[in-house]
Enzyme design. Structure first.
Site, mmCIF file in Angstrom:
data_model
loop_
_atom_site.group_PDB
_atom_site.id
_atom_site.type_symbol
_atom_site.label_atom_id
_atom_site.label_comp_id
_atom_site.label_asym_id
_atom_site.label_seq_id
_atom_site.Cartn_x
_atom_site.Cartn_y
_atom_site.Cartn_z
ATOM 1 N N SER A 1 0.835 -1.201 0.000
ATOM 2 C CA SER A 1 0.000 0.000 0.000
ATOM 3 C C SER A 1 0.866 1.247 0.000
ATOM 4 C CB SER A 1 -0.904 0.004 1.234
ATOM 5 O OG SER A 1 -1.735 -1.135 1.237
ATOM 6 N N GLU B 1 -1.198 -1.146 -4.289
ATOM 7 C CA GLU B 1 -2.449 -0.536 -3.837
ATOM 8 C C GLU B 1 -2.188 0.932 -3.521
ATOM 9 O OE1 GLU B 1 -5.916 -1.493 -0.646
ATOM 10 O OE2 GLU B 1 -3.938 -1.165 0.237
ATOM 11 N N TRP B 2 -2.942 1.805 -4.161
ATOM 12 C CA TRP B 2 -2.865 3.228 -3.809
ATOM 13 C C TRP B 2 -4.003 3.539 -2.852
ATOM 14 C CZ3 TRP B 2 -4.730 7.981 -6.981
ATOM 15 C CH2 TRP B 2 -4.377 9.151 -6.291
ATOM 16 N N ARG B 3 -3.626 3.878 -1.611
ATOM 17 C CA ARG B 3 -4.607 4.227 -0.583
ATOM 18 C C ARG B 3 -4.989 5.694 -0.740
ATOM 19 N NH1 ARG B 3 -5.106 1.442 4.280
ATOM 20 N NH2 ARG B 3 -6.256 3.309 4.885
ATOM 21 N N ARG C 1 -10.211 3.762 1.442
ATOM 22 C CA ARG C 1 -10.693 3.056 2.626
ATOM 23 C C ARG C 1 -11.515 4.029 3.462
ATOM 24 N NH1 ARG C 1 -11.510 -0.452 1.912
ATOM 25 N NH2 ARG C 1 -9.589 -1.647 1.623
ATOM 26 N N HIS D 1 -13.719 -4.832 6.514
ATOM 27 C CA HIS D 1 -12.692 -4.751 7.552
ATOM 28 C C HIS D 1 -13.342 -4.502 8.903
ATOM 29 C CE1 HIS D 1 -11.112 -3.438 3.701
ATOM 30 N NE2 HIS D 1 -9.933 -3.906 4.078
ATOM 31 N N LYS E 1 -12.617 -10.039 -0.185
ATOM 32 C CA LYS E 1 -11.536 -9.826 0.791
ATOM 33 C C LYS E 1 -12.121 -9.477 2.158
ATOM 34 C CE LYS E 1 -8.157 -6.428 2.294
ATOM 35 N NZ LYS E 1 -7.800 -4.995 2.213
ATOM 36 N N ARG F 1 -1.180 -14.097 7.537
ATOM 37 C CA ARG F 1 -0.589 -13.366 6.408
ATOM 38 C C ARG F 1 0.448 -14.215 5.677
ATOM 39 N NH1 ARG F 1 -1.793 -7.941 6.579
ATOM 40 N NH2 ARG F 1 -2.658 -7.137 8.526
ATOM 41 N N SER G 1 0.391 -0.434 6.411
ATOM 42 C CA SER G 1 -0.925 0.196 6.259
ATOM 43 C C SER G 1 -1.952 -0.436 7.181
ATOM 44 C CB SER G 1 -1.402 0.097 4.803
ATOM 45 O OG SER G 1 -1.572 -1.249 4.425
ATOM 46 N N GLN H 1 1.430 -6.140 9.532
ATOM 47 C CA GLN H 1 2.134 -6.326 8.260
ATOM 48 C C GLN H 1 3.635 -6.461 8.485
ATOM 49 O OE1 GLN H 1 1.237 -3.326 5.375
ATOM 50 N NE2 GLN H 1 -0.927 -3.868 5.282
#
Length: 252
Positions: free
Chosen positions: A21, A46-48, A82, A143, A170, A213, A232, A236
């Site tokens: 991200s 991924e562009w947040r 998001r 989420h 997801k 993960r 992000s 992670q």
């Protein structure tokens, strides 16, 4: 199970694909971050967009998307706003959220969009149809940064995403205990073995959930998120460590 192909990347076979991200608040930072990310070992960018300050200016948003596309032309680009209610940086109206995603779809600059399941059934279905008409894939997401529901509810949400024709359902959940991680993994396995006809992505967050993960290939999650710089989401790990472990598990 059918796979999903974006550019030359086949999602849903082999080791889980690594998503990173990029979070930048203006065009200058988008540019500098993109240059830094270009050297990293990952599969999907991924562009947040919820971190981007100038959201009200669609031209500015798309100019930033163009920079990402030109800097890493070979990487699939996932456009994600998001929402604040699902852990994002900004709150915007449903109408603005849908309009932003529609603009991304129409731009021809993105390969995938993230669309939150609980945006509203009609809006979700219409946006999925719009995306597919433009050959844009949809990661449909949910989420919960507070808890992990029962396995039956996890599966029900993933199946609902599938019924809405998401290319990749997801779900990311916060464990309150180690048994919550097992609940997520068991739900993933049951979904993958009994209901899924497409790739799914699941994860249990924070340090407690790190195993989820890493073990996607075992339980049925087709992708995982790693960190190039700042994570992000809680739990992670760095892309280099992630690739090493995923490769070990794949080759075992």
């Amino acid at each position: 199970m059918k796979t999903v192909t974006v550019k030359d990347l086949v999602i849903g076979t082999g080791a889980p694909k690594i998503i990173v991200s990029l979070m930048a608040k203006d065009i200058a930072r988008v540019k500098s971050e993109a240059l830094a990310y270009r050297e990293a070992d990952f599969d999907i960018l991924e562009w947040r967009v919820d971190h981007f300050a100038d959201l009200s200016n669609v031209e500015s948003v798309m100019a930033a998307a163009k920079i990402l596309r030109e800097t890493m032309p070979e990487k699939p680009l996932l456009f994600t706003f998001r929402s604040a209610k699902e852990g994002g940086e900004q709150a915007i109206s449903t109408e603005a959220y849908i309009a932003l995603n529609r603009a991304a779809i129409d731009s021809g600059l993105v390969d995938m969009i993230d669309l939150e399941l609980f945006t509203g059934d009609d809006q979700v279905k219409e946006t999925v149809a719009c995306a597919h008409a433009h050959d844009v894939k949809v990661v449909m997401s949910n989420h919960d940064f507070h808890k992990t529901p029962e396995a039956e509810e996890i599966i029900a949400r993933l199946r609902k995403m599938q019924s809405f024709d998401a290319d990749i359902p997801k779900i990311a959940l916060m464990p309150q205990s180690t048994s919550d991680v097992l609940t997520l993994l068991a739900a993933t396995l049951e979904m993958q073995e009994q209901y899924a006809d497409r790739p799914i992505i699941t994860m249990s967050m924070a340090k407690t959930g790190v195993i989820s993960r890493l073990a996607g290939e075992v339980f049925g999650s087709a992708a995982t998120f790693g960190a190039v710089k700042k994570a992000s989401a809680p739990g992670q790990i760095s892309v280099n460590d992630l690739r090493t472990v995923l490769t070990i598990l794949h080759q075992a």
